[in-house]
Write a protein that holds these residues in place. Structure first.
Motif, PDB file in Angstrom:
ATOM      1  N   LYS A 203       1.000  -1.273   0.148  1.00 48.06           N
ATOM      2  CA  LYS A 203       0.008   0.084   0.148  1.00 48.06           C
ATOM      3  C   LYS A 203       0.856   1.308   0.130  1.00 48.06           C
ATOM      4  CE  LYS A 203      -4.300  -1.168   1.835  1.00 48.06           C
ATOM      5  NZ  LYS A 203      -4.122  -2.563   0.989  1.00 48.06           N
ATOM      6  N   SER A 204       1.947   1.222   0.369  1.00 49.39           N
ATOM      7  CA  SER A 204       2.936   2.287   0.677  1.00 49.39           C
ATOM      8  C   SER A 204       3.509   2.845  -0.674  1.00 49.39           C
ATOM      9  CB  SER A 204       4.053   2.402   1.897  1.00 49.39           C
ATOM     10  OG  SER A 204       5.005   1.288   1.102  1.00 49.39           O
ATOM     11  N   LEU A 205       3.431   1.961  -1.639  1.00 53.64           N
ATOM     12  CA  LEU A 205       3.930   2.451  -2.995  1.00 53.64           C
ATOM     13  C   LEU A 205       3.492   3.695  -3.448  1.00 53.64           C
ATOM     14  CD1 LEU A 205       3.939  -0.958  -5.328  1.00 53.64           C
ATOM     15  CD2 LEU A 205       5.690  -0.085  -3.773  1.00 53.64           C
ATOM     16  N   GLU A 206       4.463   4.408  -3.949  1.00 57.25           N
ATOM     17  CA  GLU A 206       4.034   5.899  -4.777  1.00 57.25           C
ATOM     18  C   GLU A 206       4.048   5.593  -6.104  1.00 57.25           C
ATOM     19  OE1 GLU A 206       6.048   9.603  -2.886  1.00 57.25           O
ATOM     20  OE2 GLU A 206       7.470   8.104  -2.423  1.00 57.25           O
ATOM     21  N   LEU A 207       2.802   5.857  -6.903  1.00 55.52           N
ATOM     22  CA  LEU A 207       2.539   5.568  -8.062  1.00 55.52           C
ATOM     23  C   LEU A 207       2.267   6.818  -9.048  1.00 55.52           C
ATOM     24  CD1 LEU A 207       0.461   2.356  -7.706  1.00 55.52           C
ATOM     25  CD2 LEU A 207       2.742   2.338  -8.004  1.00 55.52           C
ATOM     26  N   VAL A 208       3.086   6.708 -10.150  1.00 58.07           N
ATOM     27  CA  VAL A 208       2.911   7.893 -11.041  1.00 58.07           C
ATOM     28  C   VAL A 208       2.165   7.452 -12.389  1.00 58.07           C
ATOM     29  CG1 VAL A 208       4.225   9.699 -12.065  1.00 58.07           C
ATOM     30  CG2 VAL A 208       5.130   8.393 -10.336  1.00 58.07           C
ATOM     31  N   VAL A 209       1.076   8.131 -12.587  1.00 57.38           N
ATOM     32  CA  VAL A 209       0.344   7.808 -13.766  1.00 57.38           C
ATOM     33  C   VAL A 209       0.473   8.871 -14.858  1.00 57.38           C
ATOM     34  CG1 VAL A 209      -1.654   9.342 -13.280  1.00 57.38           C
ATOM     35  CG2 VAL A 209      -2.030   7.071 -14.549  1.00 57.38           C
ATOM     36  N   CYS A 210       0.876   8.285 -16.250  1.00 54.33           N
ATOM     37  CA  CYS A 210       0.980   9.369 -17.127  1.00 54.33           C
ATOM     38  C   CYS A 210       0.011  10.419 -17.485  1.00 54.33           C
ATOM     39  CB  CYS A 210       1.178   8.568 -18.730  1.00 54.33           C
ATOM     40  SG  CYS A 210       2.380   7.370 -18.323  1.00 54.33           S
ATOM     41  N   GLY A 211       0.537  11.693 -17.362  1.00 54.00           N
ATOM     42  CA  GLY A 211      -0.302  12.763 -18.071  1.00 54.00           C
ATOM     43  C   GLY A 211       0.106  12.813 -19.352  1.00 54.00           C
ATOM     44  N   SER A 212       0.189  14.243 -19.838  1.00 57.91           N
ATOM     45  CA  SER A 212       0.497  14.746 -21.346  1.00 57.91           C
ATOM     46  C   SER A 212       1.981  14.521 -21.275  1.00 57.91           C
ATOM     47  CB  SER A 212       0.074  15.788 -21.632  1.00 57.91           C
ATOM     48  OG  SER A 212      -1.309  15.868 -21.684  1.00 57.91           O
ATOM     49  N   SER A 213       2.598  14.150 -22.939  1.00 61.78           N
ATOM     50  CA  SER A 213       3.820  14.659 -23.036  1.00 61.78           C
ATOM     51  C   SER A 213       4.318  15.843 -23.153  1.00 61.78           C
ATOM     52  CB  SER A 213       4.054  13.615 -24.561  1.00 61.78           C
ATOM     53  OG  SER A 213       3.694  12.437 -24.227  1.00 61.78           O
ATOM     54  N   SER A 214       3.350  16.888 -23.519  1.00 61.99           N
ATOM     55  CA  SER A 214       3.619  18.074 -23.733  1.00 61.99           C
ATOM     56  C   SER A 214       2.189  18.904 -23.903  1.00 61.99           C
ATOM     57  CB  SER A 214       4.400  18.501 -24.858  1.00 61.99           C
ATOM     58  OG  SER A 214       3.367  18.786 -25.969  1.00 61.99           O
ATOM     59  N   ALA A 215       2.358  20.340 -23.650  1.00 62.33           N
ATOM     60  CA  ALA A 215       1.056  21.080 -23.551  1.00 62.33           C
ATOM     61  C   ALA A 215       0.620  21.192 -24.919  1.00 62.33           C
ATOM     62  CB  ALA A 215       1.309  22.040 -22.599  1.00 62.33           C
ATOM     63  N   THR A 216       1.319  20.689 -25.782  1.00 61.21           N
ATOM     64  CA  THR A 216       0.890  21.094 -27.245  1.00 61.21           C
ATOM     65  C   THR A 216       0.275  19.796 -27.630  1.00 61.21           C
ATOM     66  OG1 THR A 216       3.170  20.365 -27.956  1.00 61.21           O
ATOM     67  CG2 THR A 216       2.626  22.726 -27.675  1.00 61.21           C
ATOM     68  N   MET A 217       0.070  18.746 -27.041  1.00 63.40           N
ATOM     69  CA  MET A 217      -0.554  17.350 -27.767  1.00 63.40           C
ATOM     70  C   MET A 217      -2.104  17.875 -27.822  1.00 63.40           C
ATOM     71  SD  MET A 217       1.559  15.189 -27.701  1.00 63.40           S
ATOM     72  CE  MET A 217       0.656  13.783 -27.770  1.00 63.40           C
ATOM     73  N   PRO A 218      -2.662  17.453 -28.989  1.00 66.40           N
ATOM     74  CA  PRO A 218      -4.026  17.616 -29.237  1.00 66.40           C
ATOM     75  C   PRO A 218      -4.922  16.782 -27.983  1.00 66.40           C
ATOM     76  CG  PRO A 218      -3.282  16.030 -30.769  1.00 66.40           C
ATOM     77  CD  PRO A 218      -2.001  16.545 -29.962  1.00 66.40           C
ATOM     78  N   THR A 219      -4.505  16.071 -27.311  1.00 66.42           N
ATOM     79  CA  THR A 219      -5.280  15.309 -26.235  1.00 66.42           C
ATOM     80  C   THR A 219      -5.323  15.940 -24.889  1.00 66.42           C
ATOM     81  OG1 THR A 219      -3.458  13.711 -26.174  1.00 66.42           O
ATOM     82  CG2 THR A 219      -5.501  12.988 -27.246  1.00 66.42           C
ATOM     83  N   TYR A 220      -4.114  17.044 -24.730  1.00 69.63           N
ATOM     84  CA  TYR A 220      -4.176  17.879 -23.586  1.00 69.63           C
ATOM     85  C   TYR A 220      -5.289  18.910 -23.652  1.00 69.63           C
ATOM     86  CZ  TYR A 220      -2.288  21.408 -20.586  1.00 69.63           C
ATOM     87  OH  TYR A 220      -2.254  22.348 -19.518  1.00 69.63           O
ATOM     88  N   PRO A 221      -5.920  19.179 -22.460  1.00 68.12           N
ATOM     89  CA  PRO A 221      -5.842  18.598 -21.290  1.00 68.12           C
ATOM     90  C   PRO A 221      -6.941  17.417 -20.818  1.00 68.12           C
ATOM     91  CG  PRO A 221      -7.144  20.622 -21.084  1.00 68.12           C
ATOM     92  CD  PRO A 221      -6.779  20.553 -22.453  1.00 68.12           C
ATOM     93  N   GLU A 222      -7.813  17.132 -21.780  1.00 64.06           N
ATOM     94  CA  GLU A 222      -8.651  16.008 -21.808  1.00 64.06           C
ATOM     95  C   GLU A 222      -8.229  14.961 -21.297  1.00 64.06           C
ATOM     96  OE1 GLU A 222     -11.814  17.071 -21.662  1.00 64.06           O
ATOM     97  OE2 GLU A 222     -12.295  15.065 -21.059  1.00 64.06           O
ATOM     98  N   TRP A 223      -6.921  14.674 -21.671  1.00 57.54           N
ATOM     99  CA  TRP A 223      -6.192  13.370 -21.265  1.00 57.54           C
ATOM    100  C   TRP A 223      -6.075  13.248 -19.748  1.00 57.54           C
ATOM    101  CZ3 TRP A 223      -3.945   9.058 -23.537  1.00 57.54           C
ATOM    102  CH2 TRP A 223      -3.020   8.291 -22.783  1.00 57.54           C
ATOM    103  N   GLU A 224      -5.671  14.415 -19.297  1.00 60.25           N
ATOM    104  CA  GLU A 224      -5.423  14.183 -17.462  1.00 60.25           C
ATOM    105  C   GLU A 224      -6.720  14.066 -16.949  1.00 60.25           C
ATOM    106  OE1 GLU A 224      -3.871  16.259 -19.600  1.00 60.25           O
ATOM    107  OE2 GLU A 224      -1.898  16.012 -19.197  1.00 60.25           O
TER     108      GLU A 224
END
Ligand code: AHR
Length: 503
Positions: A203-224
């Motif tokens: 339970k104590s692991l710290e997990l990092v989920v992927c956000g955007s590769s850059s703020a210029t991605m067409p899927t940003y910020p809906e991806w987040e």
């Protein structure tokens, strides 16, 4: 040009997580092979690790290193890098069109991390693989023994588990270039189930989920928003990446780009708050800015290798940006942005550490040297630990289209309670005007100036090279003064400045 900064002891941003000064090593280009690892090098230790490079890494005091990718991880089989070296397979790396010898894997890398005094931040493959391989890898890395994978680790020479806390759930899964690229929904589901399984282990692991590769991605910020909607309760950080460039050869416009980084952080912080409210959640999620840097100098040079015109070479030069003096200023502004956003950005990784868009460069069989950007990273990592201070800055601005009003002075300050000092990191963005800096230190008893270092150069394009490694380096600046509770200093046009005041 007069600029005033007001600091008050009670106005703080946040305690800085030391991992704000992390870095990154990917199995690509010459980061690992002829970077940190080169058994035939005159400085290599018994494990084949270059000690000239290790010394420079120690100098930077890097708290955490993300590994083994990057795009590379999205088709990586971690099992290829364990067991007798002569039995390890050669694989084709689809991300960088190269061959991977697997002579370095988790055992070699972890030993290197111990020797340079850093922690591992491990990324799992959620491109070509999934939950099952992730749980096996976690068991191999973190379980003490008595199970198949943990016993295999012991058989391979490592008795104690590594107890790695920080794990990345894939890399840049929003990027169409990623092997196994996914939509936000596909990735969100996979990341959630993988996180849940990993947490069932610990339970104590710290997990990092992927956000955007850059703020210029067409899927940003809906991806987040979509990814966090799936994963919020099971993750601790959302990862962001950003690389800045100066293709336009416009210094004023280039140095304004750190403001886009600040807006990117602000937007994603807002999305985190929105999802937290939507879920009626009690927990917080923070930002792991686990890839950032300047990246553009080498892009043309790499085209042929990436297009496969050179076949499948082992460790070819890739992303070997030769950083110039102008990049010192940009990296200084980026680091200031992270310090000023230390309430939401807890982890950040300078991408990368050696040879690949890196502060440290090497020649195979030859020298290792500090690139120009080594220095602002060095000052921030060494002296930027403590509490980030909220600054009231009053300074002239200039206008940049699509960005807006840009302060001439870029600045951050950190109070290090343990050693009793305030560190100030400043960039003068003006190419013509000296900034007469006046820092009011309210609520402190400032003693003396114990460090005053400047980086400046008349040629913004100058770089450090193997034969001229000291073209750009910090020099003592002698004019920072304390009087009546105020710090004053003259910041030369286009200069980086580091000042430390004893309290
Ligand atoms: O750091 C170089 C590359 O940049 C990484 O492999 C990838 O994650 C990003 O696109």
């Amino acid at each position: 040009m007069r600029s005033t900064v007001t600091i008050h002891r009670d106005y703080t941003i946040s305690v800085i997580d030391p991992r704000l000064y992390g870095s990154f090593i990917e199995h690509m280009g010459r980061a690992v092979y002829t970077g940190i690892y080169e058994p035939d090098h005159p400085t290599a230790d018994e494990d084949g690790m270059r000690q000239d490079v290790a010394d420079l890494v120690r100098e930077l005091d890097v708290p955490v290193v993300r590994y083994p990718g990057g795009n590379f991880v999205s088709a990586y089989n971690w099992e290829d890098g364990i067991g007798p070296k002569e039995d390890r397979p050669v694989r084709l790396d689809l991300a960088w069109h190269t061959s991977e010898s697997n002579q370095v894997g988790i055992h070699e890398f972890s030993k290197w991390c111990d020797s340079v005094g850093t922690e591992m931040m491990l990324a799992i493959n959620l491109g070509t693989r999934g939950l099952n391989e992730a749980r096996n890898f976690l068991e191999y890395v973190n379980h003490p023994g008595g199970s198949e994978w943990s016993d295999l680790r012991r058989k391979n020479g490592r008795e104690a588990p590594w107890n790695v806390k920080l794990w990345c759930l894939g890399n840049e899964m929003d990027g169409p270039w990623q092997t196994g690229h996914k939509t936000a929904h596909e990735y969100g589901r996979l990341a959630y189930e993988t996180a849940k399984a990993m947490r069932s282990f610990d339970k104590s692991l710290e997990l990092v989920v992927c956000g955007s590769s850059s703020a210029t991605m067409p899927t940003y910020p809906e991806w987040e928003a979509t990814v966090l909607d799936h994963t919020y309760e099971e993750v601790d950080y959302i990862s962001l990446h950003m690389y800045l460039d100066n293709y336009e050869k416009d210094t004023a416009g280039y140095l304004a780009k750190s403001l886009t980084l600040d807006r990117y952080i602000e937007t994603v912080a807002g999305i985190i708050t929105y999802i937290k409210a939507k879920k009626r959640s009690k927990k917080d999620v923070y930002i792991s800015f686990d890839e950032w840097n300047v990246w553009y100098h080498s892009k043309k040079r790499d085209e042929a290798t990436l297009a496969g015109e050179k076949g499948w070479p082992f460790a070819p030069p890739l992303l070997e940006d030769d950083y110039n003096f102008e990049d010192v200023l940009q990296v200084g502004c980026i680091l200031n942005t992270f310090i000023n956003r230390a309430d939401v950005v807890k982890i950040a990784c300078l991408a990368q550490l050696v040879n690949v868009i890196a502060p440290i460069m090497t020649e195979p069989g030859g020298a290792a040297w500090r690139q120009t950007i080594f220095y602002p990273y060095y000052f921030a990592s060494r002296f930027g630990r403590g509490t980030a201070l909220k600054l009231a800055v009053d300074c002239p601005t200039y206008h940049v289209d699509n960005i807006g009003e840009v302060p001439m002075l870029d600045v951050s300050a950190v109070h290090n309670e343990k050693d009793g000092y305030i560190a100030l990191f400043a960039v003068n963005r003006s190419s013509t005007e000296t900034i007469d800096l006046d820092v009011v230190l309210q609520g402190y008893m400032p003693g003396s100036v114990i460090d005053d270092q400047v980086i400046s150069h008349p040629d913004i394009n100058i770089t450090n090279t193997a034969s001229k490694p000291d073209n750009v380096r910090p020099e003592a600046a002698a004019d920072a003064t304390i009087s009546d509770g105020r710090l004053t200093a003259a910041l030369a046009p286009l200069s980086y400045r580091f000042i430390r005041v004893k309290l």
